[in-house]
Design a protein around this motif. Structure first.
Motif, mmCIF file in Angstrom:
data_model
loop_
_atom_site.group_PDB
_atom_site.id
_atom_site.type_symbol
_atom_site.label_atom_id
_atom_site.label_comp_id
_atom_site.label_asym_id
_atom_site.label_seq_id
_atom_site.Cartn_x
_atom_site.Cartn_y
_atom_site.Cartn_z
ATOM 1 N N ARG A 66 4.689 -3.832 7.434
ATOM 2 C CA ARG A 66 5.849 -2.953 7.391
ATOM 3 C C ARG A 66 6.586 -3.063 6.058
ATOM 4 O O ARG A 66 6.976 -2.061 5.458
ATOM 5 C CB ARG A 66 6.794 -3.282 8.544
ATOM 6 C CG ARG A 66 7.923 -2.270 8.685
ATOM 7 C CD ARG A 66 8.734 -2.539 9.897
ATOM 8 N NE ARG A 66 9.665 -3.623 9.549
ATOM 9 C CZ ARG A 66 10.588 -4.088 10.348
ATOM 10 N NH1 ARG A 66 10.707 -3.612 11.567
ATOM 11 N NH2 ARG A 66 11.399 -5.037 9.966
ATOM 12 N N ALA A 69 4.474 -1.339 3.367
ATOM 13 C CA ALA A 69 4.532 0.119 3.520
ATOM 14 C C ALA A 69 5.876 0.667 3.051
ATOM 15 O O ALA A 69 5.925 1.685 2.355
ATOM 16 C CB ALA A 69 4.269 0.502 4.973
ATOM 17 N N LEU A 70 6.960 -0.005 3.397
ATOM 18 C CA LEU A 70 8.288 0.442 2.966
ATOM 19 C C LEU A 70 8.450 0.336 1.453
ATOM 20 O O LEU A 70 9.068 1.195 0.828
ATOM 21 C CB LEU A 70 9.374 -0.356 3.679
ATOM 22 C CG LEU A 70 9.543 -0.062 5.165
ATOM 23 C CD1 LEU A 70 10.520 -1.047 5.800
ATOM 24 C CD2 LEU A 70 9.995 1.367 5.391
ATOM 25 N N ARG A 72 6.032 0.641 -0.690
ATOM 26 C CA ARG A 72 5.222 1.718 -1.267
ATOM 27 C C ARG A 72 5.928 3.060 -1.167
ATOM 28 O O ARG A 72 5.809 3.890 -2.052
ATOM 29 C CB ARG A 72 3.870 1.810 -0.573
ATOM 30 C CG ARG A 72 2.959 0.658 -0.852
ATOM 31 C CD ARG A 72 2.505 0.678 -2.278
ATOM 32 N NE ARG A 72 1.553 -0.401 -2.494
ATOM 33 C CZ ARG A 72 1.116 -0.767 -3.665
ATOM 34 N NH1 ARG A 72 1.530 -0.160 -4.747
ATOM 35 N NH2 ARG A 72 0.266 -1.744 -3.781
ATOM 36 N N ILE A 73 6.655 3.283 -0.083
ATOM 37 C CA ILE A 73 7.361 4.545 0.095
ATOM 38 C C ILE A 73 8.597 4.601 -0.791
ATOM 39 O O ILE A 73 8.934 5.638 -1.337
ATOM 40 C CB ILE A 73 7.750 4.748 1.576
ATOM 41 C CG1 ILE A 73 6.498 4.907 2.429
ATOM 42 C CG2 ILE A 73 8.653 5.954 1.739
ATOM 43 C CD1 ILE A 73 6.760 4.853 3.915
ATOM 44 N N SER A 99 -0.147 -0.684 2.067
ATOM 45 C CA SER A 99 -0.199 0.145 0.863
ATOM 46 C C SER A 99 -0.780 1.520 1.171
ATOM 47 O O SER A 99 -0.260 2.540 0.713
ATOM 48 C CB SER A 99 -1.047 -0.536 -0.205
ATOM 49 O OG SER A 99 -0.432 -1.711 -0.662
ATOM 50 N N GLY A 102 1.669 3.489 3.298
ATOM 51 C CA GLY A 102 2.850 3.881 2.543
ATOM 52 C C GLY A 102 2.614 4.948 1.500
ATOM 53 O O GLY A 102 3.566 5.522 0.970
ATOM 54 N N THR A 103 1.364 5.235 1.201
ATOM 55 C CA THR A 103 1.074 6.250 0.183
ATOM 56 C C THR A 103 0.462 7.524 0.755
ATOM 57 O O THR A 103 0.148 8.437 0.006
ATOM 58 C CB THR A 103 0.131 5.683 -0.897
ATOM 59 O OG1 THR A 103 -1.058 5.201 -0.283
ATOM 60 C CG2 THR A 103 0.801 4.577 -1.684
ATOM 61 N N ALA A 156 12.936 4.899 4.022
ATOM 62 C CA ALA A 156 12.297 3.645 3.606
ATOM 63 C C ALA A 156 13.259 2.780 2.810
ATOM 64 O O ALA A 156 13.301 1.561 2.992
ATOM 65 C CB ALA A 156 11.052 3.936 2.784
#
Length: 170
Positions: A66, A69-70, A72-73, A99, A102-103, A156
């Protein structure tokens, strides 16, 4: 990404971009492992930004996923994170999965805008115009994609700040 969207469309363009991005995110992770101590010293120069990166290395698999991902966003620089993530305890599994998750929004926006640019280029080179339906469809689709990307980014950023605040309390 635009060229992949123009050349291969949504499905194959997405597969090609995803494969290339996974390689592009994995190489710095493994290269950075060789320079772990140098990267760690480099991060000490910027403690506020380093705190966000360190969030990714804490907790269990899902927490790391998480946080990655956050990151990356959010508008955190990708290249810095690719190398700096090894200075944390983030494992490769949650790093690459977070990753990629998040993209996804960015990948679809790039493919969509590549297809939009291609349709505009084709119409221009043929000396014709896009129909009203095409203009409305493309304009609406691009607007929805851009607004949703902005909303996801804002969410994010707030979630990352909340995650950091929760971490500071513990």
């Amino acid at each position: 990404m635009w060229i992949a969207g123009m050349s291969f469309g949504y499905f194959y363009g997405f597969l090609i971009i995803t494969a290339a991005m996974s390689i592009g995110m994995s190489l710095p992770f493994f290269i950075g492992s060789a320079f772990h101590s140098r990267i760690h010293r480099w991060l000490e120069r910027w403690p506020k930004k380093a705190a966000f990166v360190r969030l990714a290395g804490e907790g269990d698999w899902f927490h790391q996923f998480r946080a990655v991902a956050l990151l990356r966003i959010s508008p955190f620089p990708y290249i810095v994170f690719n190398y700096a993530s090894v200075a944390t305890n983030v494992k490769y599994g949650p790093y690459i999965a977070g990753s990629m998750a998040g993209t996804v929004h960015e990948t679809f926006l790039a493919i969509y805008s590549g297809n939009l640019l291609q349709s505009l280029a084709v119409a221009t080179t043929q000396g014709s115009f896009l129909s009203v339906d095409q203009i409305i469809y493309n304009g609406l689709g691009f607007s929805v994609a851009a607004v949703s990307t902005a909303a996801i980014t804002i969410y994010a950023k707030k979630a990352l700040q909340k995650l950091q605040a929760d971490d500071e309390l513990c």
